[in-house]
Design a protein around this motif. Sequence first.
Motif, PDB file in Angstrom:
ATOM      1  N   SER A  23       0.853  -1.187   0.000  1.00  0.00           N
ATOM      2  CA  SER A  23       0.000   0.000   0.000  1.00  0.00           C
ATOM      3  C   SER A  23       0.885   1.232   0.000  1.00  0.00           C
ATOM      4  CB  SER A  23      -0.938   0.011   1.219  1.00  0.00           C
ATOM      5  OG  SER A  23      -0.197  -0.109   2.423  1.00  0.00           O
ATOM      6  N   ALA A  24       0.277   2.365  -0.304  1.00  0.00           N
ATOM      7  CA  ALA A  24       1.025   3.621  -0.344  1.00  0.00           C
ATOM      8  C   ALA A  24       0.089   4.773  -0.048  1.00  0.00           C
ATOM      9  CB  ALA A  24       1.680   3.824  -1.712  1.00  0.00           C
ATOM     10  N   SER A  35      -6.925  16.711   1.106  1.00  0.00           N
ATOM     11  CA  SER A  35      -7.219  15.286   1.255  1.00  0.00           C
ATOM     12  C   SER A  35      -5.964  14.439   1.071  1.00  0.00           C
ATOM     13  CB  SER A  35      -8.271  14.855   0.220  1.00  0.00           C
ATOM     14  OG  SER A  35      -7.725  14.968  -1.095  1.00  0.00           O
ATOM     15  N   ALA A  36      -6.119  13.165   1.389  1.00  0.00           N
ATOM     16  CA  ALA A  36      -5.101  12.149   1.125  1.00  0.00           C
ATOM     17  C   ALA A  36      -5.807  10.806   1.035  1.00  0.00           C
ATOM     18  CB  ALA A  36      -4.044  12.117   2.215  1.00  0.00           C
ATOM     19  N   SER A  37      -5.275   9.899   0.235  1.00  0.00           N
ATOM     20  CA  SER A  37      -5.882   8.583   0.085  1.00  0.00           C
ATOM     21  C   SER A  37      -4.807   7.511   0.230  1.00  0.00           C
ATOM     22  CB  SER A  37      -6.571   8.456  -1.284  1.00  0.00           C
ATOM     23  OG  SER A  37      -5.618   8.614  -2.335  1.00  0.00           O
ATOM     24  N   ASP A  82     -11.177   3.843   8.331  1.00  0.00           N
ATOM     25  CA  ASP A  82     -11.679   4.933   9.173  1.00  0.00           C
ATOM     26  C   ASP A  82     -11.934   6.225   8.407  1.00  0.00           C
ATOM     27  OD1 ASP A  82     -12.473   6.185  11.501  1.00  0.00           O
ATOM     28  OD2 ASP A  82     -10.435   6.783  12.058  1.00  0.00           O
ATOM     29  N   GLY A  83     -12.641   6.113   7.300  1.00  0.00           N
ATOM     30  CA  GLY A  83     -13.043   7.310   6.570  1.00  0.00           C
ATOM     31  C   GLY A  83     -12.029   7.818   5.571  1.00  0.00           C
ATOM     32  N   VAL A  84     -10.802   7.295   5.573  1.00  0.00           N
ATOM     33  CA  VAL A  84      -9.799   7.706   4.582  1.00  0.00           C
ATOM     34  C   VAL A  84     -10.142   7.026   3.260  1.00  0.00           C
ATOM     35  CG1 VAL A  84      -7.365   7.614   3.945  1.00  0.00           C
ATOM     36  CG2 VAL A  84      -8.008   8.010   6.326  1.00  0.00           C
ATOM     37  N   SER A  85     -10.194   7.804   2.183  1.00  0.00           N
ATOM     38  CA  SER A  85     -10.521   7.218   0.889  1.00  0.00           C
ATOM     39  C   SER A  85      -9.400   6.285   0.447  1.00  0.00           C
ATOM     40  CB  SER A  85     -10.747   8.309  -0.156  1.00  0.00           C
ATOM     41  OG  SER A  85      -9.579   9.068  -0.366  1.00  0.00           O
ATOM     42  N   PHE A  86      -9.756   5.225  -0.243  1.00  0.00           N
ATOM     43  CA  PHE A  86      -8.749   4.263  -0.664  1.00  0.00           C
ATOM     44  C   PHE A  86      -9.114   3.679  -2.010  1.00  0.00           C
ATOM     45  CE2 PHE A  86     -11.941   2.017   1.746  1.00  0.00           C
ATOM     46  CZ  PHE A  86     -12.128   0.817   1.073  1.00  0.00           C
ATOM     47  N   ASN A  87      -8.095   3.143  -2.661  1.00  0.00           N
ATOM     48  CA  ASN A  87      -8.261   2.504  -3.958  1.00  0.00           C
ATOM     49  C   ASN A  87      -7.631   1.124  -3.878  1.00  0.00           C
ATOM     50  OD1 ASN A  87      -8.610   2.040  -6.762  1.00  0.00           O
ATOM     51  ND2 ASN A  87      -6.514   2.738  -7.140  1.00  0.00           N
TER      52      ASN A  87
END
Length: 390
Positions: free
Chosen positions: A112-113, A123-125, A146-151
Amino acid sequence: MEGTHTEHLVHRIATLRDRLDAGMDRREFLRTLATGGYALGVAQFLGVDDFLAADDGEVPIVTAFVRSDPEDPLSLEERTRYVPAEWYAAVEKALEINELLAQRAFTGYLGSAVVPGSYESGSASISVGIDSGADSLRETFDGLLDGVSFNIETIVDIEDLEEGPDDFDPRILGSISGGSVPGGVACETSGSIATLGPVLYDPDGDQQLFVTAEHAFEGGAEPDSDQLSLPLQEADTVELGTVEHSHPVEDIVTVAPGGQIEPSTALDTPSPTRVRGQLTRYGLADLIARGENLEKVGAVTGHTTGKIQGIDAVTCFTDDFCRRGQIRWGGEMDLTDGDSGSVSYYDDPVGADEDVLVAGFNNARTWWPGQSYVWGVGAYRMTEMYGYHF
């Protein structure tokens, strides 16, 4: 009683420091000082003088460590920049959760990164790679992030490592000038070609080290035994020295000079280049937020540039362990066999025209469909782990 009072004060100050990091603005900070009975001088104790100098809604970050005297390894000074507090809080949270993912080491998790957004987005993902048989992890990550956007990207055929070209023509240095060797040229182990990095300083700054990729040593580098050499066009191969330290997880080796030839701050780039320092974790985040490129010069592919795709990356693709503190940047064509050990760098915006700041090392590239980048350990990670610095 005095000791108890001091401990209580330290706890309150630590709590206030945490609130600053979470994005408290300047007005709220000053109100907290006043209502909490703090003297304004506590700001110096907290190390937030720069914070008070910032505009409302901004916080200072350290973006680089730069040598004020190019010839003095110990003259490192902090380079700072003010950034939106909302953006800072988002990046900080993404970094913490990314570390949590690495600690959990779920079966099927391949890496992950953290991907900071623009300053305007605040923002940050997190980009997460999983094995093709681990789709059930999607729901797990959804609850953990916890609410952080991710791909989340499914990576297939990870075991099918593509071989590099059978024949390649590395950039071999013509001759040695001035008793030092620039980074970015070919170096040689007993069984492979790699790229020599610029001079790396030990933690005390009293030793200048050659550095290159550990995997260039077949079977792993042996300290006090394996040699690193320099092929030359106009002379026989020259021995640079013996491996001093091997760091296989980070994929670097340091080599103590064994003769009159020394490493150099110069890079063998199209125009004169001198390493003046290194970027921090937040310095890299700042570059992503502003859409800036990194550059590199390798012994085979030469000079290339590319966008930064992620920081503080975890890679679990190639071994039975995971590598942390990695940088993802550029594309898979920016690295090939023989380029490992090169450094990625960025022009120093404040220094002389030839000054650059090292981002990190380049050690591998993607070879599977759907992703395209180079990865390698960040300079900041090497400093945190071992005290080395550029």
